[in-house]
Scaffold this motif. Structure first.
Motif, PDB file in Angstrom:
ATOM      1  N   ALA A   8       0.900  -1.310   0.040  1.00  0.00           N
ATOM      2  CA  ALA A   8       0.119  -0.207   0.022  1.00  0.00           C
ATOM      3  C   ALA A   8       0.827   1.086   0.067  1.00  0.00           C
ATOM      4  CB  ALA A   8      -0.956  -0.092   1.189  1.00  0.00           C
ATOM      5  N   LEU A   9       1.901   1.380   0.830  1.00  0.00           N
ATOM      6  CA  LEU A   9       2.635   2.314   0.767  1.00  0.00           C
ATOM      7  C   LEU A   9       3.630   2.683  -0.551  1.00  0.00           C
ATOM      8  CD1 LEU A   9       4.359   4.652   2.144  1.00  0.00           C
ATOM      9  CD2 LEU A   9       6.104   2.937   2.847  1.00  0.00           C
ATOM     10  N   ALA A  10       3.784   1.409  -1.309  1.00  0.00           N
ATOM     11  CA  ALA A  10       4.558   1.422  -2.583  1.00  0.00           C
ATOM     12  C   ALA A  10       3.382   2.210  -3.547  1.00  0.00           C
ATOM     13  CB  ALA A  10       4.893   0.074  -2.938  1.00  0.00           C
ATOM     14  N   ILE A  11       2.320   1.785  -3.490  1.00  0.00           N
ATOM     15  CA  ILE A  11       1.108   2.414  -4.400  1.00  0.00           C
ATOM     16  C   ILE A  11       1.121   3.753  -4.155  1.00  0.00           C
ATOM     17  CG2 ILE A  11      -1.125   2.273  -4.889  1.00  0.00           C
ATOM     18  CD1 ILE A  11      -1.172  -0.802  -4.481  1.00  0.00           C
ATOM     19  N   ALA A  12       0.817   4.013  -2.897  1.00  0.00           N
ATOM     20  CA  ALA A  12       0.575   5.516  -2.520  1.00  0.00           C
ATOM     21  C   ALA A  12       1.983   6.517  -2.989  1.00  0.00           C
ATOM     22  CB  ALA A  12       0.438   5.589  -1.017  1.00  0.00           C
ATOM     23  N   SER A  13       3.209   5.991  -2.828  1.00  0.00           N
ATOM     24  CA  SER A  13       4.392   6.629  -3.115  1.00  0.00           C
ATOM     25  C   SER A  13       4.517   6.685  -4.634  1.00  0.00           C
ATOM     26  CB  SER A  13       5.616   5.949  -2.643  1.00  0.00           C
ATOM     27  OG  SER A  13       5.486   5.888  -1.245  1.00  0.00           O
ATOM     28  N   GLU A  14       4.107   5.601  -5.270  1.00  0.00           N
ATOM     29  CA  GLU A  14       4.154   5.706  -6.852  1.00  0.00           C
ATOM     30  C   GLU A  14       3.210   7.005  -7.354  1.00  0.00           C
ATOM     31  OE1 GLU A  14       2.910   4.727 -10.758  1.00  0.00           O
ATOM     32  OE2 GLU A  14       1.612   4.117  -9.160  1.00  0.00           O
ATOM     33  N   ILE A  15       1.993   6.584  -6.782  1.00  0.00           N
ATOM     34  CA  ILE A  15       0.714   7.742  -7.300  1.00  0.00           C
ATOM     35  C   ILE A  15       1.390   9.069  -7.182  1.00  0.00           C
ATOM     36  CG2 ILE A  15      -1.225   8.562  -6.799  1.00  0.00           C
ATOM     37  CD1 ILE A  15      -2.080   5.836  -6.222  1.00  0.00           C
ATOM     38  N   ALA A  59       1.865  -9.196  -6.405  1.00  0.00           N
ATOM     39  CA  ALA A  59       2.278  -7.977  -6.007  1.00  0.00           C
ATOM     40  C   ALA A  59       2.456  -6.903  -7.110  1.00  0.00           C
ATOM     41  CB  ALA A  59       3.574  -7.975  -5.149  1.00  0.00           C
ATOM     42  N   TYR A  60       3.004  -7.155  -8.308  1.00  0.00           N
ATOM     43  CA  TYR A  60       3.317  -6.219  -9.286  1.00  0.00           C
ATOM     44  C   TYR A  60       1.982  -5.936 -10.044  1.00  0.00           C
ATOM     45  CZ  TYR A  60       5.487  -3.709 -13.233  1.00  0.00           C
ATOM     46  OH  TYR A  60       5.740  -2.778 -14.060  1.00  0.00           O
ATOM     47  N   ALA A  61       1.325  -6.864  -9.998  1.00  0.00           N
ATOM     48  CA  ALA A  61      -0.239  -6.774 -10.803  1.00  0.00           C
ATOM     49  C   ALA A  61      -1.033  -5.642  -9.784  1.00  0.00           C
ATOM     50  CB  ALA A  61      -1.024  -7.800 -10.750  1.00  0.00           C
ATOM     51  N   ILE A  62      -1.030  -5.937  -8.552  1.00  0.00           N
ATOM     52  CA  ILE A  62      -1.619  -4.934  -7.773  1.00  0.00           C
ATOM     53  C   ILE A  62      -1.041  -3.636  -7.791  1.00  0.00           C
ATOM     54  CG2 ILE A  62      -2.498  -4.497  -5.205  1.00  0.00           C
ATOM     55  CD1 ILE A  62      -2.461  -7.305  -4.830  1.00  0.00           C
ATOM     56  N   TRP A  63       0.396  -3.516  -7.432  1.00  0.00           N
ATOM     57  CA  TRP A  63       0.845  -2.340  -7.628  1.00  0.00           C
ATOM     58  C   TRP A  63       0.859  -1.555  -9.042  1.00  0.00           C
ATOM     59  CZ3 TRP A  63       5.772  -0.922 -10.362  1.00  0.00           C
ATOM     60  CH2 TRP A  63       6.394   0.316  -9.782  1.00  0.00           C
ATOM     61  N   SER A  64       1.022  -1.771 -10.058  1.00  0.00           N
ATOM     62  CA  SER A  64       0.900  -1.396 -11.327  1.00  0.00           C
ATOM     63  C   SER A  64      -0.579  -1.066 -11.483  1.00  0.00           C
ATOM     64  CB  SER A  64       1.625  -2.079 -12.564  1.00  0.00           C
ATOM     65  OG  SER A  64       0.867  -3.279 -12.578  1.00  0.00           O
ATOM     66  N   GLY A  65      -1.493  -2.077 -11.257  1.00  0.00           N
ATOM     67  CA  GLY A  65      -2.784  -2.105 -11.767  1.00  0.00           C
ATOM     68  C   GLY A  65      -3.741  -0.748 -10.994  1.00  0.00           C
ATOM     69  N   ILE A  70      -5.752   4.687 -10.087  1.00  0.00           N
ATOM     70  CA  ILE A  70      -5.938   5.948  -9.479  1.00  0.00           C
ATOM     71  C   ILE A  70      -5.160   7.189 -10.154  1.00  0.00           C
ATOM     72  CG2 ILE A  70      -5.144   6.809  -7.069  1.00  0.00           C
ATOM     73  CD1 ILE A  70      -5.765   4.189  -5.896  1.00  0.00           C
ATOM     74  N   THR A  71      -4.303   6.616 -10.659  1.00  0.00           N
ATOM     75  CA  THR A  71      -3.086   7.915 -11.507  1.00  0.00           C
ATOM     76  C   THR A  71      -4.312   8.461 -12.686  1.00  0.00           C
ATOM     77  OG1 THR A  71      -1.199   6.843 -11.025  1.00  0.00           O
ATOM     78  CG2 THR A  71      -1.185   8.433 -12.569  1.00  0.00           C
ATOM     79  N   ALA A  72      -4.946   7.606 -13.331  1.00  0.00           N
ATOM     80  CA  ALA A  72      -5.880   7.912 -14.386  1.00  0.00           C
ATOM     81  C   ALA A  72      -6.850   8.729 -13.598  1.00  0.00           C
ATOM     82  CB  ALA A  72      -6.536   6.861 -15.080  1.00  0.00           C
ATOM     83  N   VAL A  73      -7.587   8.530 -12.636  1.00  0.00           N
ATOM     84  CA  VAL A  73      -8.546   9.348 -11.927  1.00  0.00           C
ATOM     85  C   VAL A  73      -8.142  10.557 -11.509  1.00  0.00           C
ATOM     86  CG1 VAL A  73     -10.051   9.796 -10.017  1.00  0.00           C
ATOM     87  CG2 VAL A  73      -9.988   7.262 -11.270  1.00  0.00           C
TER      88      VAL A  73
END
Length: 108
Positions: A8-15, A59-65, A70-73
């Motif tokens: 979740a932290l990886a996703i938030a940081s990437e966004i 993990a990669y599917a969740i992270w990138s997907g 969210i980035t598109a939104v």
């Protein structure tokens, strides 16, 4: 469970990093450029920690997907980018793909 917190932290940081990338205007603005570098460093480090317990494909599917959806939104809401039916369908398909991969990962 701790691995999913790192994910979740990886996703938030990437966004956040991707949003800063847009704000950096091609790395011509200092603070957004620094934010981009820091955000991606945190994202990759956190993702690497999550991979200690979560299978790579899942993990990669969740992270990138999730990050892509969210980035598109964010692009539509914050950056006033054009939304279309194909955008909505694409986001739904990304989410569906993440769900399917998670079901596969949970079965093992």
């Amino acid at each position: 469970m701790k691995a999913y917190l790192f994910l979740a932290l990886a996703i938030a940081s990437e966004i956040a990093a991707t949003s800063m990338l847009k704000a950096s205007n091609g790395f011509t603005k200092l603070y957004p450029s620094i934010g981009t570098a820091i955000g991606f460093a945190i994202a990759f480090y956190s993702l690497s920690l999550s991979l200690q317990q979560i299978p790579l494909g899942v993990a990669y599917a969740i992270w990138s997907g999730v990050g892509t959806a969210i980035t598109a939104v964010i692009g539509i809401v914050i950056w006033k980018e054009t939304a279309s039916l194909s955008t909505a369908i694409g986001i739904v398909l990304i989410i569906a793909g993440v769900v399917v991969l998670n079901m596969k990962g949970a079965a093992h």
